[in-house]
Write a protein that holds these residues in place. Structure first.
Motif, PDB file in Angstrom:
ATOM      1  N   LEU A   2       0.299   4.464  -2.348  1.00 41.19           N
ATOM      2  CA  LEU A   2       0.073   4.433  -3.956  1.00 41.19           C
ATOM      3  C   LEU A   2      -0.950   5.114  -4.658  1.00 41.19           C
ATOM      4  CD1 LEU A   2       0.404   0.506  -3.925  1.00 41.19           C
ATOM      5  CD2 LEU A   2       2.112   2.001  -4.015  1.00 41.19           C
ATOM      6  N   GLY A   3      -2.016   5.630  -3.713  1.00 42.48           N
ATOM      7  CA  GLY A   3      -3.216   6.480  -4.233  1.00 42.48           C
ATOM      8  C   GLY A   3      -2.545   7.837  -4.534  1.00 42.48           C
ATOM      9  N   TYR A  48       0.867  -1.230   0.050  1.00 41.27           N
ATOM     10  CA  TYR A  48       0.027   0.147  -0.095  1.00 41.27           C
ATOM     11  C   TYR A  48       0.670   1.397  -0.061  1.00 41.27           C
ATOM     12  CZ  TYR A  48      -2.702  -4.018   1.677  1.00 41.27           C
ATOM     13  OH  TYR A  48      -3.119  -5.183   1.735  1.00 41.27           O
ATOM     14  N   TYR A  56      -3.691   5.267  15.312  1.00 42.97           N
ATOM     15  CA  TYR A  56      -3.346   6.384  14.062  1.00 42.97           C
ATOM     16  C   TYR A  56      -3.901   5.904  12.690  1.00 42.97           C
ATOM     17  CZ  TYR A  56      -0.439   7.841  17.728  1.00 42.97           C
ATOM     18  OH  TYR A  56      -0.086   8.520  18.932  1.00 42.97           O
ATOM     19  N   GLU A  64       3.724  10.989   3.535  1.00 40.72           N
ATOM     20  CA  GLU A  64       2.542  11.289   4.412  1.00 40.72           C
ATOM     21  C   GLU A  64       3.413  11.903   5.440  1.00 40.72           C
ATOM     22  OE1 GLU A  64      -0.936   9.930   4.170  1.00 40.72           O
ATOM     23  OE2 GLU A  64      -0.099  10.427   2.017  1.00 40.72           O
ATOM     24  N   MET A  88       0.656   8.552  -5.486  1.00 40.08           N
ATOM     25  CA  MET A  88       1.453   8.250  -6.428  1.00 40.08           C
ATOM     26  C   MET A  88       0.810   8.251  -7.712  1.00 40.08           C
ATOM     27  SD  MET A  88       4.516   5.616  -5.877  1.00 40.08           S
ATOM     28  CE  MET A  88       5.046   5.024  -7.172  1.00 40.08           C
ATOM     29  N   ILE A 120      -1.868   1.884   7.926  1.00 44.35           N
ATOM     30  CA  ILE A 120      -1.972   0.684   6.901  1.00 44.35           C
ATOM     31  C   ILE A 120      -0.898  -0.262   6.942  1.00 44.35           C
ATOM     32  CG2 ILE A 120      -2.531   0.027   4.321  1.00 44.35           C
ATOM     33  CD1 ILE A 120      -4.934   1.218   5.646  1.00 44.35           C
TER      34      ILE A 120
END
Lengths: 433, 433
Positions: A171-172, A154, A210, A188, A174, A213
């Motif tokens: 990845l989102g 992820y 927190y 992040e 990116m 993932i």
């Protein structure tokens, strides 16, 4: 199906998810299980092994051909292999290690070098990293050319030239950035890492607190050692809960619904044995007052009421405290306030039920109003002690670095029994005789 | 810090994660909390609100300026807004809904139309979709041009022209594929969807069983309505566990360590009240035998031992059964086997402790060997009944679609008390008088 039709069995099991196949294996009888494995074992998947309940895994692995086993574990990520290895005996461990490819084997052995229940055991070695200075385009090109990526990932972890993690990019982000954007600019701010020695319970807490993932794990020198993903954290959280609950009930923490009679007895007898001793302590307290009971037999009927109300109040207060300690909602900063609250709650509920029970005793057990006064006073004392003990005992155990779920139950129950019988029969001796 | 220095307070809280700020708010006293909010409330973040314990959220929201509140909720994903709204009264709900932009508001209202604790309430409306026929390149170009993507996403959901989900592609696979690869060819075979009405406990089970990361939700017509992510599932799982544990202990399922005295009393009194009634039933059983007790006072001291051993054995068996029902490891296919196992375990442990206790009673409570025989026989009866009831009661409640965690505890405890006292005193009356 157990008629020996291997083809039909395969056809039935093939479309199932490995977790469901594992459930089937867990729910059938041992004899059926070994028949099924003899028929179908050759097709077993590594995933099925890793989904199996720990109590059955050794049995199932023992029944597989070494070659089948080797094929099955080779497909797994290293964290799943470690998870399987942990519960096996030496010879079976060797068998599996030998089946792995050289670098997987090295990775697994490195994980196994971390203490049990630590972050190092949970992590998988398959991580996706990129140098800090790369752009999105470079990273995507690298991913496209690279084989052997983890099953699921992820984040891309950004590392410096010495492999120390410096941040990560989802990845989102990116995918939604331009090819020439620098990865470092997309990192992040929630980024954090943990050392391999961190206990797995703390790791699970970080995930929950927190909303992580995945979480990179570093070695003592700060270099990237692997990453833990949320599904592992979810499993840990689930096991922690289960262990807390089973431990509070005095059942071995590894007990499972598929255990046999022998295993179940082994888990439950110790606790029952301890209870036999503490129950005898209460009996001793009662027999101190046998003269009083001989004089007023109604006391024998009423005394379990006082003890039982204390037991329930203690369990209530205890359960809330043990849960709050586990979720870290009960800390030294609010402990005093919680202790006062419990004491107040204990006294008020003591007063309420003292009134009810005092009147019931007066009405139904004949005699004068003093019997009601005695049971009422004993009820107030016992409910206050119960509520207080329910929070103080786990706090003290926690301070002593002992598991608050483990021994609190017996201790609080014994205390409420002893205080209940002693205060009720003692007051009766003083007032009624 | 409470000296009124707003700038310093902001400097202290600014670098903290929203979850940690929420923890600070939960652990301080109510008075300190409203002082802190008055000073710093203007800078509060929507995330902090969504991390707050439900019991405090209403209090905190009431103290914020409407404009601040509006700003705070506008940043949140729709599932977090729904989560906040659920626990508020009508006027506060209206206030928040008005603060939202029109399409967010519509999305939130649609979610709120689903029943409480359903998949529809958990899902977020922000999902990333792509038509089935797109290639990886088309999807990446679309993501690069599109604003307003969700905070975190892990899959691209493939939909047909009528917005019915047909599969999903993980971002990892998308990144490692060539630009001209078709998305449909990269889709995961673990793909599944759920309807908005599905209970959240079932949703959490699916995540855990199949290691899902996100799960698309469809409406009655099969069209994509939103998606649930694993962090929501983890929360649900955590709450379910907590509720099970609190419910078994007879504490209101929403009780929290930050509740005040009044709230705590309201949660605990009902259960204590029920226990007062059942304890009186046991007392009634005992008073049936007051003649026997008057003749042999030692019985009064020994009878709680039989009841207490039954209580522990019942709790052990009950806890394992309730857990196994919750994790779906106990099903109709293995119920009979588990019931037999419990009965066997109950009988064997009954025999073992009957021997121990029989000898102790004979040795310490004088009299002849028959007292030992009586307490031993009562112990066997009660432990067998306890182990059996511990698994049969939750199975029956579950069959009746009632929560097995809720009432099993009292029922099993009352049963073991009544059977314990009745068998012991009854046998004593027959044998010893």
């Amino acid at each position: 199906v157990e008629a020996g039709d291997a083809a039909q069995l395969t056809a039935l099991l093939e479309p199932l998810h490995p977790a469901d196949i594992a459930d089937v294996l867990e729910q059938i009888r041992p004899q059926e299980r070994s028949d099924l494995l003899a028929l179908w074992g050759g097709e077993i998947d590594g995933e099925v092994l890793s989904e199996l309940d720990e109590s059955l895994r050794e049995e199932v692995i023992g029944q597989l051909e070494p070659a089948v086993l080797a094929g099955a574990v080779r497909e797994l990520d290293t964290d799943d292999v470690v998870d399987i290895l942990e519960d096996l005996e030496e010879p079976a461990q060797e068998l599996i290690l030998e089946a792995l490819e050289a670098d997987d084997r090295a990775a697994v052995e490195q994980s196994m070098a971390y203490p049990e229940y630590s972050a190092g055991r949970l992590m998988q070695r398959e991580v996706v990293t990129a140098p800090l200075h790369w752009t999105v385009g470079e990273a995507i090109d690298y991913l496209r050319e690279h084989d052997g990526l983890p099953d699921q990932f992820y984040h891309v972890i950004l590392v410096d030239p010495r492999m120390r993690p410096q941040g990560y990019v989802t990845l989102g982000r990116m995918l939604s950035a331009r090819r020439n954007a620098r990865l470092a600019d997309l990192a992040e701010d929630s980024f954090r890492t943990v050392e391999g020695e961190m206990p797995e319970a703390d790791v699970a807490y970080l995930f929950k607190q927190y909303h992580l993932i995945s979480l990179p794990v570093v070695d003592a020198a700060g270099r990237l050692a692997g990453a833990i993903t949320i599904d592992d954290a979810l499993n840990v959280l689930d096991e922690e809960h289960e262990e807390d609950m089973l431990r509070m009930a005095g059942v071995g923490e590894e007990s499972s619904i598929s255990d046999g009679v022998g295993e179940t007895l082994k888990q439950r007898l110790p606790w029952l044995g301890i209870n036999l001793l503490t129950a005898n302590v209460s009996a001793l307290v009662i027999s101190l007052f046998d003269g009083t009971i001989a004089a007023i037999v109604a006391l024998a009927a009423l005394m379990p009421i006082v003890a039982s109300m204390g037991g329930i109040a203690g369990t209530q207060s205890l359960t809330v405290a043990v849960r709050a300690l586990a979720t870290r909602d009960l800390t030294s900063s609010n402990a005093t306030r919680v202790v006062w609250r419990e004491l107040t709650v204990g006294l008020i509920s003591g007063l309420i039920f003292a009134l009810c029970m005092g009147m019931m005793a007066w009405a139904f057990y004949g005699r004068d109003i003093w019997l009601g006064a005695v049971i009422g006073s004993a009820m107030i004392i016992n409910l206050a002690v119960a509520a207080l003990a329910g929070v103080v005992v786990p706090l003290v155990l926690n301070r002593l670095k002992l598991d608050p779920a483990l021994a609190s139950g017996t201790f609080v129950m014994t205390l409420t029994d002893v205080i209940g019988f002693f205060s009720f029969l003692g007051l009766a001796t003083l007032v009624l005789l």
